[in-house]
Design a protein around this motif. Structure first.
Motif, PDB file in Angstrom:
ATOM      1  N   HIS A  45      -6.720   7.388  -9.975  1.00 42.17           N
ATOM      2  CA  HIS A  45      -5.531   7.009  -9.307  1.00 42.17           C
ATOM      3  C   HIS A  45      -5.832   6.924  -7.973  1.00 42.17           C
ATOM      4  O   HIS A  45      -5.411   5.838  -7.245  1.00 42.17           O
ATOM      5  CB  HIS A  45      -4.600   8.488  -9.403  1.00 42.17           C
ATOM      6  CG  HIS A  45      -4.011   8.700 -10.435  1.00 42.17           C
ATOM      7  ND1 HIS A  45      -3.595   7.726 -11.539  1.00 42.17           N
ATOM      8  CD2 HIS A  45      -3.666   9.950 -11.166  1.00 42.17           C
ATOM      9  CE1 HIS A  45      -2.919   8.085 -12.931  1.00 42.17           C
ATOM     10  NE2 HIS A  45      -3.020   9.731 -12.422  1.00 42.17           N
ATOM     11  N   LEU A  98      -5.364   3.345  -5.749  1.00 42.13           N
ATOM     12  CA  LEU A  98      -4.773   3.386  -4.908  1.00 42.13           C
ATOM     13  C   LEU A  98      -5.436   2.699  -3.731  1.00 42.13           C
ATOM     14  O   LEU A  98      -4.854   1.921  -2.809  1.00 42.13           O
ATOM     15  CB  LEU A  98      -4.683   4.854  -4.176  1.00 42.13           C
ATOM     16  CG  LEU A  98      -4.037   5.198  -2.856  1.00 42.13           C
ATOM     17  CD1 LEU A  98      -2.711   4.743  -2.829  1.00 42.13           C
ATOM     18  CD2 LEU A  98      -3.997   6.761  -2.456  1.00 42.13           C
ATOM     19  N   ARG A 133       1.941   1.902  -3.596  1.00 46.42           N
ATOM     20  CA  ARG A 133       0.917   2.435  -4.392  1.00 46.42           C
ATOM     21  C   ARG A 133       0.785   3.976  -3.975  1.00 46.42           C
ATOM     22  O   ARG A 133       0.499   4.820  -4.969  1.00 46.42           O
ATOM     23  CB  ARG A 133      -0.350   1.560  -4.122  1.00 46.42           C
ATOM     24  CG  ARG A 133      -0.371   0.244  -4.722  1.00 46.42           C
ATOM     25  CD  ARG A 133      -1.638  -0.073  -5.391  1.00 46.42           C
ATOM     26  NE  ARG A 133      -2.839  -0.066  -4.425  1.00 46.42           N
ATOM     27  CZ  ARG A 133      -3.197  -1.142  -3.834  1.00 46.42           C
ATOM     28  NH1 ARG A 133      -2.553  -2.403  -3.962  1.00 46.42           N
ATOM     29  NH2 ARG A 133      -4.174  -1.436  -3.186  1.00 46.42           N
ATOM     30  N   LEU A 134       0.865   4.348  -2.952  1.00 47.00           N
ATOM     31  CA  LEU A 134       0.383   5.670  -2.474  1.00 47.00           C
ATOM     32  C   LEU A 134       1.694   6.441  -2.869  1.00 47.00           C
ATOM     33  O   LEU A 134       1.277   7.692  -3.646  1.00 47.00           O
ATOM     34  CB  LEU A 134       0.529   5.859  -0.840  1.00 47.00           C
ATOM     35  CG  LEU A 134       0.614   7.257  -0.503  1.00 47.00           C
ATOM     36  CD1 LEU A 134      -0.777   7.885  -0.729  1.00 47.00           C
ATOM     37  CD2 LEU A 134       0.543   7.365   1.040  1.00 47.00           C
ATOM     38  N   SER A 147       0.839  -1.358   0.097  1.00 49.24           N
ATOM     39  CA  SER A 147       0.032  -0.070   0.031  1.00 49.24           C
ATOM     40  C   SER A 147       0.976   1.094  -0.038  1.00 49.24           C
ATOM     41  O   SER A 147       0.347   2.233  -0.553  1.00 49.24           O
ATOM     42  CB  SER A 147      -0.895   0.208   1.050  1.00 49.24           C
ATOM     43  OG  SER A 147      -0.244   0.024   2.445  1.00 49.24           O
ATOM     44  N   ALA A 207       0.923   6.939  -6.663  1.00 46.33           N
ATOM     45  CA  ALA A 207      -0.227   7.750  -6.956  1.00 46.33           C
ATOM     46  C   ALA A 207       0.057   9.287  -6.877  1.00 46.33           C
ATOM     47  O   ALA A 207      -0.570   9.970  -7.704  1.00 46.33           O
ATOM     48  CB  ALA A 207      -1.348   7.253  -6.077  1.00 46.33           C
TER      49      ALA A 207
END
Length: 240
Positions: free
Chosen positions: A214, A218, A88-89, A85, A92
């Motif tokens: 996005h 996310l 992905r943050l 995660s 993004a």
């Protein structure tokens, strides 16, 4: 599915602070870009070259913020090697930053059109299509940024779907302006300027939709870039 709390549970307090910092800087950039679009539209509607020049000059600050945020993202990737995660943050944020910079470019283009319109003279005009579509895409941008700040997938989906309405309004406005030019060739110059401004606003809507996409990726890990709006909600619900 990812919740906001997922980004607050790190062994390293410093890592958490770095993530929060870059996220806050992104939202700060978003706020500036929102202001740029609003001022650009008002400058065009009221033929205010002073405000328009502020918008054009302000694009440099937007560009500087993009570079700064990109550097923050790079440092986090290099030092922390985030996974899942957190990765992905960071990715993004980097992508949203690019969309915000491009929205800033469109605001600058509208600002230049406002300066040109002022130089050509004439009275202020309502520019009905520009006022309407400008309000629509500004609302999309605001909601896309809110969706990012809150990790709100439902709001993000609404923004993506709203882009179809903007595209339809844009097409209708362009047809109307073409007809207007054909009926009175003397209006060709000013109307072409309006058409360029409308094109910039339509692109703002596209970038706001990208930001919302996005957010969906996310939070859900779902790539919806090529999903039709009428199928979007079903796919998002299936990913829960």
């Amino acid at each position: 599915m990812i919740h906001q709390d997922s980004y607050k549970q790190h062994i390293s307090a410093q890592f958490n602070a770095e993530l929060e910092s870059v996220k806050n800087h992104l939202l700060e950039m978003g706020g500036l870009v929102e202001q740029q679009i609003g001022k650009a539209v008002e400058a065009l509607l009221h033929r205010d070259s002073g405000v328009a020049e502020e918008v054009v000059a302000g694009d440099e600050r937007v560009n500087d913020m993009e570079i700064s945020i990109d550097e923050e993202c790079f440092r986090i990737l290099a030092r922390r090697q985030p996974a899942a995660s957190d990765l992905r943050l960071v990715l993004a944020i980097s992508k949203v930053t690019t969309d915000l910079e491009r929205i800033g470019d469109e605001a600058s283009k509208i600002g230049r059109q406002a300066i040109k319109a002022t130089e050509e003279g004439g009275s202020s005009t309502s520019f009905v299509e520009i006022r309407h579509i400008g309000a629509h895409v500004s609302d999309m941008l605001r909601r896309a940024l809110d969706a990012f700040a809150r990790l709100d997938v439902d709001m993000a989906v609404e923004v993506v779907i709203a882009d179809r309405s903007v595209d339809s309004e844009y097409a209708t406005a362009m047809r109307s302006l073409v007809t207007f030019m054909m009926e009175d060739p003397r209006t060709i110059g000013p109307v072409l300027g309006q058409m360029w401004a409308l094109r910039s606003l339509e692109r703002v809507g596209d970038h706001a939709s990208n930001i919302a996409e996005h957010v969906i990726y996310l939070v859900r890990g779902l790539d919806v870039r090529h999903v039709e709006p009428d199928q979007l909600m079903a796919q998002v619900e299936e990913s829960e």
